[in-house]
Design a protein around this motif. Structure first.
Motif, short mmCIF file in Angstrom:
data_model
loop_
_atom_site.label_atom_id
_atom_site.label_comp_id
_atom_site.label_asym_id
_atom_site.label_seq_id
_atom_site.Cartn_x
_atom_site.Cartn_y
_atom_site.Cartn_z
N LEU A 1 0.83 -1.20 0.00
CA LEU A 1 0.00 0.00 0.00
C LEU A 1 0.86 1.24 0.00
N GLN A 2 0.32 2.31 -0.59
CA GLN A 2 1.00 3.59 -0.60
C GLN A 2 0.02 4.66 -0.14
N LYS A 3 0.54 5.76 0.38
CA LYS A 3 -0.31 6.87 0.77
C LYS A 3 -1.13 7.34 -0.43
N GLY A 4 -2.43 7.52 -0.20
CA GLY A 4 -3.32 7.96 -1.26
C GLY A 4 -4.06 6.84 -1.97
N ASP A 5 -3.68 5.58 -1.71
CA ASP A 5 -4.40 4.47 -2.32
C ASP A 5 -5.86 4.46 -1.87
N HIS A 6 -6.73 4.00 -2.73
CA HIS A 6 -8.13 3.76 -2.36
C HIS A 6 -8.24 2.30 -1.93
N VAL A 7 -8.93 2.07 -0.82
CA VAL A 7 -8.95 0.74 -0.24
C VAL A 7 -10.34 0.39 0.29
N VAL A 8 -10.56 -0.90 0.48
CA VAL A 8 -11.71 -1.41 1.22
C VAL A 8 -11.16 -2.14 2.44
N LEU A 9 -11.71 -1.84 3.61
CA LEU A 9 -11.30 -2.55 4.82
C LEU A 9 -12.05 -3.87 4.91
N THR A 10 -11.39 -4.88 5.43
CA THR A 10 -12.00 -6.21 5.51
C THR A 10 -12.55 -6.45 6.91
N PRO A 11 -13.67 -7.18 7.01
CA PRO A 11 -14.25 -7.44 8.33
C PRO A 11 -13.35 -8.27 9.25
N ASN A 12 -12.43 -9.01 8.66
CA ASN A 12 -11.38 -9.64 9.46
C ASN A 12 -10.12 -9.74 8.62
N PRO A 13 -8.97 -9.81 9.26
CA PRO A 13 -7.71 -9.90 8.50
C PRO A 13 -7.54 -11.29 7.92
N GLN A 14 -6.72 -11.39 6.89
CA GLN A 14 -6.41 -12.69 6.29
C GLN A 14 -4.91 -12.76 6.07
N CYS A 15 -4.26 -13.65 6.84
CA CYS A 15 -2.80 -13.69 6.81
C CYS A 15 -2.25 -14.47 5.62
N HIS A 16 -3.06 -15.39 5.08
CA HIS A 16 -2.70 -16.22 3.92
C HIS A 16 -1.57 -17.20 4.20
N HIS A 17 -1.30 -17.49 5.48
CA HIS A 17 -0.31 -18.53 5.74
C HIS A 17 -0.65 -19.40 6.94
N CYS A 18 -1.78 -19.16 7.62
CA CYS A 18 -2.17 -20.06 8.73
C CYS A 18 -2.87 -21.29 8.15
N GLY A 19 -3.21 -22.22 9.00
CA GLY A 19 -3.83 -23.46 8.55
C GLY A 19 -5.15 -23.24 7.83
N TYR A 20 -5.96 -22.29 8.30
CA TYR A 20 -7.24 -22.04 7.66
C TYR A 20 -7.06 -21.40 6.29
N CYS A 21 -6.18 -20.41 6.21
CA CYS A 21 -5.93 -19.78 4.91
C CYS A 21 -5.36 -20.78 3.92
#
Length: 296
Positions: A7-27
């Motif tokens: 991310l960079q300053k000024g980016d347009h974003v959507v916040l997520t209702p929960n984080p997603q690490c993409h490396h735990c067992g569930y992800c």
């Protein structure tokens, strides 16, 4: 912050209702909305267990660790998804919760297929998004069910082929069976979550069909086990559409920008921050699909 590279300053974003690490067992299993790190933000804390928000030196625990009703907030980098700058921010605000929950219930959880018959109970923002997901996947019949007939015009715009006023459970069951040749639907999605609607969902699903729950209102509900064992039905829970936010948010933005996904029509009211209490009351009464706070 230090270490944030996507991310960079000024980016347009959507916040997520929960984080997603993409490396735990569930992800790793593709169950991204169950990410282990979401347990921390569910308490309103940052990933290090602290809170970054205070009011008069009193620590606050913002919902989902976001605090989206504040003008400024601090969130984990894994709770932020960058989107196209051309995407209108009011419409983008819908994607992060209602749209991804309903759309994902139809597409990621129920896996609606071409020609399926689908019923959606509840025509608020989540239900309307489930209707759209079913339409985009090629459902042949989409039945919208709600206690407020005023929502049916919008439901039809979003893809419903039939509507039912939920005046009684008996009326809902009989009408769905009449519309489906006596069988019931292949897939029923409950976006309300009361015991009554859960039982309606099961009753209108054909033998061998799927029931998907995406509403979070009732803490418990009781259903007939025989309808599942003898009828071969299945029930699936759907948390935020079981979605991979980093993939699905930009995909929904693309669908909106190309005119395939309806979002503007879902905004019933644009309000100021100090009107949020009124917006909650309107939501409880079923008067709106969604209200959007415009901070400026």
């Amino acid at each position: 912050g230090p270490g944030v590279t996507h991310l960079q300053k000024g980016d347009h974003v959507v916040l997520t209702p929960n984080p997603q690490c993409h490396h735990c067992g569930y992800c790793d299993r593709g169950q991204w909305t169950l990410c282990e790190t979401s347990v921390l933000t569910a308490t309103g804390h940052a990933l290090d267990g602290t809170t970054r928000m205070h009011l008069n030196d009193v620590p606050l625990s913002p919902l989902a660790g976001l605090g989206a009703f504040s003008e400024l907030t601090v969130v984990p980098a894994t709770s932020v998804v960058k989107i196209d700058r051309d995407m209108p921010l009011a419409e983008a605000a819908l994607i992060g919760c209602a749209v991804i929950t309903g759309f994902g219930a139809a597409v990621n959880v129920a896996h609606v297929e071409l020609g399926d018959t689908v019923a959606v109970i509840g025509c608020g923002g989540t239900g309307l998004s489930a209707i759209q997901g079913a339409r985009l996947k090629g459902a042949a019949q989409i039945i919208a069910i709600d206690i407020a007939p005023s929502k049916f015009e919008l439901a039809r715009q979003f893809g419903a082929t039939a509507t039912i006023a939920a005046s009684s459970t008996t009326n809902v069951i009989e009408t769905v069976r009449k519309l489906t040749g006596g069988q019931g639907v292949d897939i029923a999605i409950d976006s309300v979550g009361s015991e009554e609607t859960v039982n309606q969902m099961v009753a209108i699903t054909r033998r061998g069909g799927q029931c998907v729950t995406s509403g979070l209102y009732a803490p418990t509900f009781t259903v007939s086990a025989g309808l599942f064992t003898a009828g071969g039905r299945s029930m699936k829970g759907s948390l935020l559409g079981m979605s991979n936010f980093s993939h699905d948010f930009p995909m929904l933005v693309r669908l909106f920008n190309e005119g395939t996904l309806k979002l503007t029509e879902m905004i019933s009211r644009r309000i100021r921050l100090d009107q949020v209490g009124e917006a909650f009351e309107a939501m409880k009464k079923g008067e709106v699909a969604r209200s959007v706070i415009e901070m400026q």
